[in-house]
Design a protein around this motif. Sequence first.
Motif, PDB file in Angstrom:
ATOM      1  N   VAL A  53       0.839  -1.204   0.000  1.00 22.34           N
ATOM      2  CA  VAL A  53       0.000   0.000   0.000  1.00 22.34           C
ATOM      3  C   VAL A  53       0.872   1.251   0.000  1.00 22.34           C
ATOM      4  O   VAL A  53       0.603   2.213  -0.727  1.00 22.34           O
ATOM      5  CB  VAL A  53      -0.973  -0.004   1.207  1.00 22.34           C
ATOM      6  N   ASP A  54       1.936   1.243   0.804  1.00 22.38           N
ATOM      7  CA  ASP A  54       2.855   2.387   0.828  1.00 22.38           C
ATOM      8  C   ASP A  54       3.461   2.610  -0.557  1.00 22.38           C
ATOM      9  O   ASP A  54       3.515   3.738  -1.056  1.00 22.38           O
ATOM     10  CB  ASP A  54       3.990   2.157   1.834  1.00 22.38           C
ATOM     11  N   ARG A  90       2.312   1.670  -3.460  1.00 17.43           N
ATOM     12  CA  ARG A  90       1.266   2.127  -4.381  1.00 17.43           C
ATOM     13  C   ARG A  90       1.004   3.622  -4.221  1.00 17.43           C
ATOM     14  O   ARG A  90       0.840   4.347  -5.204  1.00 17.43           O
ATOM     15  CB  ARG A  90      -0.025   1.346  -4.117  1.00 17.43           C
ATOM     16  N   ASP A  91       0.972   4.093  -2.974  1.00 19.37           N
ATOM     17  CA  ASP A  91       0.630   5.487  -2.707  1.00 19.37           C
ATOM     18  C   ASP A  91       1.815   6.441  -2.827  1.00 19.37           C
ATOM     19  O   ASP A  91       1.626   7.662  -2.846  1.00 19.37           O
ATOM     20  CB  ASP A  91      -0.005   5.610  -1.316  1.00 19.37           C
ATOM     21  N   GLY A  92       3.035   5.914  -2.870  1.00 22.16           N
ATOM     22  CA  GLY A  92       4.209   6.756  -3.058  1.00 22.16           C
ATOM     23  C   GLY A  92       4.779   7.347  -1.781  1.00 22.16           C
ATOM     24  O   GLY A  92       5.637   8.236  -1.832  1.00 22.16           O
ATOM     25  N   HIS A 122       2.890   5.220   5.034  1.00 25.42           N
ATOM     26  CA  HIS A 122       1.807   5.636   5.929  1.00 25.42           C
ATOM     27  C   HIS A 122       2.240   5.484   7.378  1.00 25.42           C
ATOM     28  O   HIS A 122       2.648   4.397   7.793  1.00 25.42           O
ATOM     29  CB  HIS A 122       0.566   4.768   5.691  1.00 25.42           C
ATOM     30  N   HIS A 128      -7.063  -1.392   9.494  1.00 32.46           N
ATOM     31  CA  HIS A 128      -6.213  -1.997   8.462  1.00 32.46           C
ATOM     32  C   HIS A 128      -5.477  -3.275   8.867  1.00 32.46           C
ATOM     33  O   HIS A 128      -4.890  -3.927   7.997  1.00 32.46           O
ATOM     34  CB  HIS A 128      -5.176  -0.973   7.990  1.00 32.46           C
ATOM     35  N   GLU A 177      -0.313  15.352   6.039  1.00 28.65           N
ATOM     36  CA  GLU A 177      -1.215  15.619   4.927  1.00 28.65           C
ATOM     37  C   GLU A 177      -2.622  15.099   5.241  1.00 28.65           C
ATOM     38  O   GLU A 177      -2.772  14.113   5.966  1.00 28.65           O
ATOM     39  CB  GLU A 177      -0.684  14.956   3.658  1.00 28.65           C
ATOM     40  N   SER A 216      -5.932  13.091   5.211  1.00 29.15           N
ATOM     41  CA  SER A 216      -6.248  11.713   4.870  1.00 29.15           C
ATOM     42  C   SER A 216      -7.619  11.390   5.431  1.00 29.15           C
ATOM     43  O   SER A 216      -8.533  12.212   5.291  1.00 29.15           O
ATOM     44  CB  SER A 216      -5.164  10.786   5.429  1.00 29.15           C
ATOM     45  N   ARG A 217      -7.750  10.272   6.135  1.00 34.41           N
ATOM     46  CA  ARG A 217      -9.017   9.782   6.664  1.00 34.41           C
ATOM     47  C   ARG A 217      -9.808  10.900   7.351  1.00 34.41           C
ATOM     48  O   ARG A 217      -9.362  11.485   8.328  1.00 34.41           O
ATOM     49  CB  ARG A 217      -8.698   8.649   7.645  1.00 34.41           C
ATOM     50  N   HIS A 266       3.024  11.259   6.683  1.00 32.45           N
ATOM     51  CA  HIS A 266       3.444  10.458   5.527  1.00 32.45           C
ATOM     52  C   HIS A 266       4.935  10.672   5.348  1.00 32.45           C
ATOM     53  O   HIS A 266       5.409  11.812   5.393  1.00 32.45           O
ATOM     54  CB  HIS A 266       2.705  10.906   4.259  1.00 32.45           C
ATOM     55  N   TYR A 302       8.151  10.301   2.889  1.00 34.10           N
ATOM     56  CA  TYR A 302       8.547  10.159   1.491  1.00 34.10           C
ATOM     57  C   TYR A 302       9.985   9.668   1.414  1.00 34.10           C
ATOM     58  O   TYR A 302      10.922  10.413   1.667  1.00 34.10           O
ATOM     59  CB  TYR A 302       8.372  11.493   0.764  1.00 34.10           C
TER      60      TYR A 302
END
Length: 121
Positions: free
Chosen positions: A29-30, A32-34, A37, A51, A75, A77-78, A85, A87
């Motif tokens: 998932v991390d 995929r999202d770039g 989390h 999760h 950032e 989110s939910r 996050h 990077y």
Amino acid sequence: MAIPIVYKICPRAAWDEAVDRGAYGGSAVDLRDGFIHLSTRTQVEETAAKHFCGQRDLVLVALDAAALGAALQYEPSRGGALFPHYYGALPVGAALWVAAMTLNRAGDPVFPKRFHDEPMR
């Protein structure tokens, strides 16, 4: 002054591999999202419930948010809440501690005593 802490929940094997490499590259998932989390103290229990139910052999990693530097961004989110996050590959040297998580009878993740013993930051 209290160290600001952010948390990552991940499989023990993934964290052990990260320790060998020096950095955690993230979950599917991390990737995929770039970004990786993370959660704050007030967010991490809901993150676990949402999760990680039913997943065995997880660890909770407490990270020194200040040590993560500018690559750590808060950032929306939910529900519009600001989530941390990261990077890049998460440096294992930023880990303050790592503790095993268990599951209760319903399959919900149970947080380690160390988490509950820490003051809110």
